[in-house]
Enzyme design. Structure first.
Site, PDB file in Angstrom:
ATOM      1  N   ARG A 178      -7.728 -31.742 -38.221  1.00 39.70           N
ATOM      2  CA  ARG A 178      -8.589 -32.506 -37.318  1.00 39.70           C
ATOM      3  C   ARG A 178      -9.125 -31.619 -36.208  1.00 39.70           C
ATOM      4  NH1 ARG A 178      -5.166 -35.856 -33.560  1.00 39.70           N
ATOM      5  NH2 ARG A 178      -5.057 -33.763 -32.672  1.00 39.70           N
ATOM      6  N   CYS A 190       8.033 -39.037 -26.775  1.00 39.00           N
ATOM      7  CA  CYS A 190       6.945 -38.189 -26.281  1.00 39.00           C
ATOM      8  C   CYS A 190       6.351 -38.782 -25.001  1.00 39.00           C
ATOM      9  CB  CYS A 190       5.912 -37.959 -27.370  1.00 39.00           C
ATOM     10  SG  CYS A 190       4.886 -36.483 -27.061  1.00 39.00           S
ATOM     11  N   HIS A 244       8.772 -34.892 -31.892  1.00 41.99           N
ATOM     12  CA  HIS A 244       8.432 -35.880 -32.918  1.00 41.99           C
ATOM     13  C   HIS A 244       9.260 -35.744 -34.194  1.00 41.99           C
ATOM     14  CE1 HIS A 244       4.991 -37.627 -30.815  1.00 41.99           C
ATOM     15  NE2 HIS A 244       4.689 -36.404 -30.434  1.00 41.99           N
ATOM     16  N   GLU A 291       9.968 -38.133 -35.952  1.00 44.95           N
ATOM     17  CA  GLU A 291       9.469 -39.134 -36.894  1.00 44.95           C
ATOM     18  C   GLU A 291       8.315 -38.622 -37.757  1.00 44.95           C
ATOM     19  OE1 GLU A 291       6.584 -39.543 -33.503  1.00 44.95           O
ATOM     20  OE2 GLU A 291       8.713 -39.087 -33.732  1.00 44.95           O
ATOM     21  N   LYS A 328      -1.682 -25.912 -25.895  1.00 45.20           N
ATOM     22  CA  LYS A 328      -0.976 -26.976 -26.597  1.00 45.20           C
ATOM     23  C   LYS A 328       0.314 -26.432 -27.212  1.00 45.20           C
ATOM     24  CE  LYS A 328      -1.804 -30.426 -30.271  1.00 45.20           C
ATOM     25  NZ  LYS A 328      -2.796 -30.878 -31.291  1.00 45.20           N
TER      26      LYS A 328
END
Length: 315
Positions: free
Chosen positions: A248, A142, A234, A236, A163
């Site tokens: 969040r 990233c 990502h 992971e 986003k």
């Protein structure tokens, strides 16, 4: 073969419960094997979560791995205890004279900053140059991958007006690549970023794109000259990592007044009350296993030779 970790590292007990093969340093010392020495330069705020995610992926191969957790020398972690950092992490200044078979540079939540405005940019600049003499293969993830693209090739990152957030389908654009051995024609990968690199600018730098998406752009980029891979998304991530980010962001709505969109293609039927399914785990293990396999096949047995011969040791 197992992953070598300190028994007191939180990831040890998590991975042991999951069935990942782990061993402590005492047992590893009694084996007559040269393990692959892999460094993790962890720039993420949630250090323990991130180190567990990457340890899970690199610990799933038949190879013995010695994982070294690395931090920036003068940057103080604000979201992880000083005791954890002191117990398990080594500053770059302490490891810079050592050789590594592989190094992972993680992302960092500082996308809005110009690279040169990041407080630790000068040291990271030195680390990226250091990889060319002391690391056999580097994996930038990233923001870490974008930083390496900028440093070595002047490929810019571009701020987005929204986003990129969700589990997006990506196309296998290089089926013959050893890094995509065993990959399907398409795969799902979690994405969470406010920036992008553009396909035309990556191609203009002469870099092959291995995985990509019409919706999110280049994903996995190979840099043979610098013995590196860059993944902008990502693999992971845990099954619930995007949910944690979504929750969040919802909590911050009242403070920031921003509109929060559901992560694309993530919650079943776009219902955030339903448990998301992990649709990327197998490809994540394939990619990192293939990366480690390539390191194993090409890295010098004598670690002092790492960085001296830039050719593929398989001939």
């Amino acid at each position: 073969m197992p992953l070598k970790l300190p028994r007191t590292l939180p990831a040890y007990s998590v991975l042991e419960r999951e069935g990942v093969m782990v061993m402590d340093e005492e047992l590893a010392a009694n084996q007559d094997i040269r393990p692959l020495k892999i460094g993790l330069l962890n720039l993420m705020p949630k250090k323990i979560q991130t180190e567990t995610q990457f340890a899970r992926l690199i610990g799933a191969t038949p190879l013995q791995i010695e994982l070294t957790l690395i931090r920036m020398s003068d940057h103080e972690a604000k979201n992880t205890s000083a005791d954890h950092m002191d117990s398990f992490y080594r500053p770059f200044s302490e490891v810079r004279d050592e050789k590594f078979d592989g190094l992972i540079i993680t992302g960092a939540p500082i996308e809005h900053l110009a690279f040169e405005d990041v407080s630790y940019w000068n040291e990271l600049h030195d680390i990226m140059d250091w990889t060319q003499t002391n690391v056999h293969s580097t994996f930038g993830v990233c923001w870490g991958g974008m930083a390496m693209l900028h440093h070595f090739h002047k490929v810019p990152k571009h701020l987005l007006d929204h986003k990129l957030f969700g589990a997006y389908r990506h196309v296998n654009q290089a089926p013959a690549s050893p890094y995509l051995r065993g990959f399907s024609d398409e795969c799902v990968i979690p994405v969470s970023r406010w920036t992008e690199v553009r396909k035309a600018e990556v191609e203009a730098a002469g870099l092959p794109i291995l995985l990509g998406s019409d919706a999110t752009g280049p994903c996995l980029i190979e840099d043979p000259e610098h013995r590196a891979l860059y993944i902008l998304n990502h693999f992971e991530y845990d099954s619930d990592t995007l949910k944690q980010e979504y929750d969040r962001d919802l909590d911050n709505v009242q403070v920031e007044g921003a509109e929060i969109a559901l992560p694309v293609g993530y919650f079943p039927e776009d219902d955030p009350t339903k448990r998301p399914a992990n649709r990327w785990r197998s490809h994540a293990h394939l990619l990192y296993g293939n990366w480690l396999s390539e390191i194993y096949l090409t890295t010098p047995y004598d670690m002092n030779r790492i960085g001296q011969d830039r050719t593929d040791l398989r001939g």
